[in-house]
Design an enzyme around this catalytic site. Structure first.
Site, PDB file in Angstrom:
ATOM      1  N   HIS A 136      30.684   6.745  73.909  1.00 17.63           N
ATOM      2  CA  HIS A 136      31.067   7.750  72.918  1.00 17.63           C
ATOM      3  C   HIS A 136      29.871   8.597  72.451  1.00 17.63           C
ATOM      4  O   HIS A 136      29.946   9.826  72.423  1.00 17.63           O
ATOM      5  CB  HIS A 136      31.684   7.069  71.703  1.00 17.63           C
ATOM      6  CG  HIS A 136      32.855   6.188  72.028  1.00 17.63           C
ATOM      7  ND1 HIS A 136      34.139   6.672  72.232  1.00 17.63           N
ATOM      8  CD2 HIS A 136      32.940   4.844  72.188  1.00 17.63           C
ATOM      9  CE1 HIS A 136      34.954   5.663  72.486  1.00 17.63           C
ATOM     10  NE2 HIS A 136      34.266   4.542  72.474  1.00 17.63           N
TER      11      HIS A 136
HETATM   12  O1  RIB Z   1      33.781   4.636  67.855  1.00 21.29           O
HETATM   13  C1  RIB Z   1      32.596   4.634  68.607  1.00 21.29           C
HETATM   14  C2  RIB Z   1      31.396   4.704  67.728  1.00 21.29           C
HETATM   15  O2  RIB Z   1      31.277   3.518  66.968  1.00 21.29           O
HETATM   16  C3  RIB Z   1      30.084   4.788  68.535  1.00 21.29           C
HETATM   17  O3  RIB Z   1      29.133   5.483  67.775  1.00 21.29           O
HETATM   18  C4  RIB Z   1      29.676   3.370  68.671  1.00 21.29           C
HETATM   19  O4  RIB Z   1      28.264   3.209  68.852  1.00 21.29           O
HETATM   20  C5  RIB Z   1      30.085   2.834  67.332  1.00 21.29           C
HETATM   21  O5  RIB Z   1      29.049   3.165  66.404  1.00 21.29           O
END
Ligand code: RIB
Ligand code: CA
Length: 321
Positions: free
Chosen positions: A244
């Protein structure tokens, strides 16, 4: 062309580490400061992980410690996703980079105010530090080019049916930042679920044959066990990897890879079922002026190619140094 000044606020975390790899492989940006937030794991661990990982890849940057917990909510971590350490079972050498003597908010203030050019903030965790900065020092707002945030979603969630983790952990901070008037680019699940890496592509990392690529592959295989559901799209359920946080940094470096639209976005603070939901007014029912550029599409092949090149570049740089 001069390098774009950037501050990174992060909660490493496996996909945060992939984002840091991309950042420190890029010739397009100048990372002036890294600050750590509590999210995937505690502040102690995210700060330690940032120092070990950045020391290991040979980065030379100030790393400042941020706030210990969300503004109002109890800290909820994601050790099930990233492992107890935050880096699965991968161990990096002890850090050579120290904890900055400046706390994160002060370091952000001074870095932004000292910059001749507007500074881009890439935030890949809960927005606790960024919210605190904007509340305590509104004078920084005109000097921020944008906050490129991995968080939220127009549709779906991964911490609850409607809330993405970073928004869920600190919804109050997210609301403060989204209503601050600072330009926001939101890499929510709508785009991060499309920016996936296939298992075949992940094996290309293993074939690189460096100590770094081996460590990255080890983290990926742990991360794979946490399949995330893409709404109404069963076949994306398991066999892909979603980093992500890469999207928030990739947008800054290669905005042309992405598609997005401006919408009015608010954050649900107290809903019994919906706390932490980023409510994206894509039907434009509110009549409010859009405050967020919401990303919803990506050139996946171009995205993966940039990511692979960054891993190869950093792996070779470590090997020869
Ligand atoms: O939903 C994904 C996010 O939450 C990313 O930033 C992952 O590292 C967690 O922090
Ligand atoms: Ca993160």
């Amino acid at each position: 062309m001069s390098k774009m000044p950037v501050i990174i606020d992060t909660d490493p975390g496996i996909d945060d580490a992939m984002m840091l790899t991309l950042a420190f492989a890029s010739e397009a940006i100048d990372v002036r400061l890294v600050t750590t937030c509590s999210g995937n794991i505690s502040q102690d661990k995210t700060n330690y992980n940032a120092r070990t990982f950045l020391s290991y890849i040979g980065a030379d940057v100030e790393i400042a410690r941020g706030l210990e917990h969300p503004i109002f909510r109890e800290l909820e971590v994601a050790e099930d996703v990233h492992g107890e350490s935050g880096f699965a079972n991968v161990v990096f050498p002890e850090p050579t980079l120290p904890v900055s003597e400046r706390p994160a908010i002060f370091a952000m203030l001074k870095t932004i105010m000292a910059s001749e050019e507007k500074v881009t903030i890439v935030a890949t965790g809960p927005l606790t530090n960024v919210a605190a900065l904007l509340l305590a020092h509104p004078e920084v707002k005109p000097k921020i080019k944008c906050v490129s945030w991995m968080g939220g979603a127009a549709v779906g969630g991964n911490m609850s049916p409607t809330a993405e983790f970073n928004a869920y952990v600190d919804p109050h901070a997210a609301e403060i930042v989204l209503r601050s008037g600072v330009p926001i680019v939101m890499s929510g699940l709508d785009v991060t679920h499309k920016a996936y890496v296939t298992l075949e592509e992940a094996h290309l990392i293993l074939d690189m044959g460096t100590d770094f690529s081996d460590k990255v592959y080890q983290m990926l295989t742990f991360y794979l066990n946490v399949a995330e559901q893409t709404p109404f799209n069963e076949d994306h359920f398991a066999e892909v990897l979603r980093f992500h946080d890469l999207c928030a940094m990739m947008y800054v470096i290669k905005p042309e890879l992405f598609m997005g639209q401006d919408y009015y976005v608010q954050v649900e603070l107290e809903g019994r079922l919906t706390a932490g939901t980023t409510v994206v007014d894509y039907a434009r029912r509110s009549g409010k002026t859009p405050n967020v550029h919401v990303l919803h599409g990506v050139d996946r092949e171009g995205f993966v190619s940039e990511f692979m090149n960054a891993i190869e570049f950093v792996g070779e740089r470590i090997r020869v140094n």
